[in-house]
Design a protein around this motif. Sequence first.
Motif, short mmCIF file in Angstrom:
data_model
loop_
_atom_site.label_atom_id
_atom_site.label_comp_id
_atom_site.label_asym_id
_atom_site.label_seq_id
_atom_site.Cartn_x
_atom_site.Cartn_y
_atom_site.Cartn_z
N THR A 1 -109.90 9.12 26.73
CA THR A 1 -109.30 8.52 27.92
C THR A 1 -107.78 8.61 27.88
N VAL A 2 -107.21 8.32 26.69
CA VAL A 2 -105.76 8.44 26.54
C VAL A 2 -105.33 9.87 26.83
N GLY A 3 -106.09 10.83 26.28
CA GLY A 3 -105.76 12.24 26.51
C GLY A 3 -105.84 12.59 27.98
N LEU A 4 -106.89 12.06 28.65
CA LEU A 4 -107.04 12.34 30.09
C LEU A 4 -105.83 11.85 30.87
N LEU A 5 -105.29 10.70 30.44
CA LEU A 5 -104.17 10.12 31.18
C LEU A 5 -102.84 10.78 30.80
N ARG A 6 -102.70 11.25 29.55
CA ARG A 6 -101.40 11.66 29.06
C ARG A 6 -101.19 13.17 29.04
N PHE A 7 -102.26 13.96 28.95
CA PHE A 7 -102.08 15.40 28.78
C PHE A 7 -101.49 16.02 30.05
N PRO A 8 -100.75 17.13 29.89
CA PRO A 8 -99.95 17.64 31.01
C PRO A 8 -100.73 18.37 32.10
N ASP A 9 -101.77 19.15 31.79
CA ASP A 9 -102.41 19.93 32.86
C ASP A 9 -103.93 19.82 32.81
N THR A 10 -104.57 20.43 33.82
CA THR A 10 -106.01 20.26 34.00
C THR A 10 -106.81 20.70 32.78
N LEU A 11 -106.44 21.85 32.21
CA LEU A 11 -107.26 22.38 31.12
C LEU A 11 -107.22 21.47 29.89
N THR A 12 -106.03 20.98 29.52
CA THR A 12 -105.96 20.11 28.34
C THR A 12 -106.65 18.77 28.62
N ARG A 13 -106.55 18.30 29.88
CA ARG A 13 -107.24 17.04 30.23
C ARG A 13 -108.74 17.21 30.13
N LEU A 14 -109.24 18.37 30.60
CA LEU A 14 -110.68 18.65 30.48
C LEU A 14 -111.09 18.65 29.02
N HIS A 15 -110.24 19.24 28.18
CA HIS A 15 -110.51 19.29 26.74
C HIS A 15 -110.71 17.88 26.20
N ALA A 16 -109.76 16.99 26.55
CA ALA A 16 -109.86 15.61 26.07
C ALA A 16 -111.13 14.94 26.58
N LEU A 17 -111.44 15.17 27.85
CA LEU A 17 -112.59 14.52 28.47
C LEU A 17 -113.90 14.97 27.83
N THR A 18 -114.06 16.28 27.62
CA THR A 18 -115.33 16.77 27.08
C THR A 18 -115.50 16.36 25.63
N LYS A 19 -114.38 16.23 24.88
CA LYS A 19 -114.52 15.73 23.50
C LYS A 19 -115.10 14.33 23.53
N ALA A 20 -114.58 13.48 24.41
CA ALA A 20 -115.07 12.10 24.48
C ALA A 20 -116.56 12.09 24.81
N ASP A 21 -116.94 12.91 25.80
CA ASP A 21 -118.35 12.94 26.20
C ASP A 21 -119.24 13.44 25.07
N ASN A 22 -118.89 14.59 24.51
CA ASN A 22 -119.78 15.23 23.54
C ASN A 22 -119.86 14.44 22.24
N LEU A 23 -118.70 14.24 21.61
CA LEU A 23 -118.69 13.59 20.30
C LEU A 23 -118.87 12.08 20.42
N GLY A 24 -118.17 11.46 21.37
CA GLY A 24 -118.26 10.01 21.51
C GLY A 24 -119.68 9.57 21.81
N LEU A 25 -120.29 10.20 22.83
CA LEU A 25 -121.67 9.83 23.18
C LEU A 25 -122.62 10.18 22.05
N GLY A 26 -122.39 11.34 21.37
CA GLY A 26 -123.23 11.74 20.25
C GLY A 26 -123.21 10.69 19.15
N LEU A 27 -122.02 10.19 18.83
CA LEU A 27 -121.90 9.19 17.77
C LEU A 27 -122.56 7.87 18.18
N VAL A 28 -122.39 7.49 19.46
CA VAL A 28 -123.04 6.25 19.93
C VAL A 28 -124.56 6.39 19.82
#
Lengths: 319, 110
Positions: B24-51
Motif C-alpha cells: 500500500t505504501v508503494g502504491l501511494l509513493r511510487f512515481p509511475d503506473t508500472l512501479t505502482r503495479l509492481h508494489a500492488l501485485t507483490k502485496a496481493d501475491n505474497l501477502g495473501l499467500g502468507l495469510v
Amino acid sequence: MTSALVVDAALALLVLGLALWVISTRAAYSAVVGFVAYGLLMAIVWVRLAAVDVAMTEAALGTGLTGLLLLGAAARLAPYEAAEVSSRPGRGLRMLIGLLCAAIALGLAAVVLMLPDPAPTLALLVAENLPPTGVGNPVTGVLLAHRAIDTLLESVVLIPALIGVWSVAADPAWGGRPGSLPRPQSGSALTLLAQVLPPFGILIGIHLVWNGADDPGGKFQGATVLAAMWILVLIAGLREPPAVRDQRLRVLLVIGALVFIGIGVAGIWLADAFLAYPEGYAKPLILAIEAVLTLSIALTLGLLLAGPPANDHRSGGRS
Amino acid sequence: MNLALDILTIVAVSLGAIFFLAGTVGLLRFPDTLTRLHALTKADNLGLGLVVLGLLPQVSAPLAALGLLAVWLLALLSGATVGQLLAGTASAPDQDRAETPARHAGASHD
C-alpha cells in the motif's frame, strides 16, 4: 469482544467516509471506482451482521455487475462531462436537494433508533414453517416458498430492463449483435484468463446455486458468476455475443420466468393457491425453478452488460 | 504441537499483513503506473499467500484448506492478468488514450 467492536467501528467509519467521498467527488469515473470499493466494504458489513446471503448479493450484483454497468456509462458520458459539471444547478435547488436527502437519512435513522425492543421479526415464523419446503437455508425458503411472488417479480423485471437496453439501438442495427463490450487485444493475458478461468467459474456458479438450498448462496449470486464467465469469454474475443434476433436466445431469456409462472399457475389447482407448491413436491419444484431461472438470469445479466445491438460490431474496429 | 502451529499462524499472518502494508505504501509513493503495479501485485501475491499459509493450520476440515488455497490461486491468476492488462494500457501509444480523454488526463497529472 472489544477488538471486534473496534473493527466494526472502523468499518462503519470507512463506509460512511467513502459514501461521502462518492457523493462529493466530481468526476464520474472516480465516483464509480469509489462506489465499487464502497460496495465491497458493504459486503464485509453484511458478513459482520451474519447476513452472508445479502453479502454475496451485494458483492456480486450490487458491486460487480452494477459497477461494470456504471463504468461503461461513465466512459460513454466522458465527452459530455465537462459541460455537465460547468452547468451546475442553482444554489437554491442544491440546498433543497440536500435538505430532502438529509430528511430521508434522519427519518431512516429515527425509525431504526426507535425500534421496539425486541424488534418485530418474522424469523420465528419462518423457522417454524421451513421444514415443509424441504430447503435448509431460511433465505431461500422465504424467497421461493413464502414470498415467491417477490422473487417472481424480481426475475421478470430483468427482462424489461434488457428490452430497455436493446431499445436504444439505432434502427439499422436492430437484430444484430450487441456491441458495447471493449474490443479484444489479440494475444493478451486476457485470452489466457478467458481460457483458464471459465471451467472453475462455471463450477463455482453451479455450486452457489446448488448450495443455496441449505447454505448461503442462490440463483442470483450463481447466475452473476456464470454471467461474469460468459462476459470474460466475450471480452477476450473468444466468442461473439449472440445476435438479438436469435429465436433460441429469446426463448432461453424468458424460459425461467415462464416456468416459474407455469408452476405458480398450476399451484391454483394442485395446491389451492397461486405460487403454492403441492405437498411433498416443494423441494423438487423449487430446484427446477432455481435451475431454469439461473440460466435465464445469467443470460440476461450478460446481455445487459453486452449492451444494445450495434452496426459494425468488431468489424470496423471501433469500440 | 498446537503452540507451534499457533506461532506459525501468528508469524505468517503478520508477515502477510506487513507485505500488504508495504504494498500500500508503494502504491501511494511510487512515481509511475508500472512501479505502482509492481508494489500492488507483490502485496496481493505474497501477502495473501502468507495469510493463507498462516490460516492453513487453523482449519478444521481438509476441504476448507483446499478452499483457502483455491482463493489464493484464483487471486494469483486474476492479479497477474489484471496487472498485465493495466500495464499494457498504461504503456500503450497515445492514440489509444485519445479515446477516453477524461480518464487519462487525470492519471497523467500525478
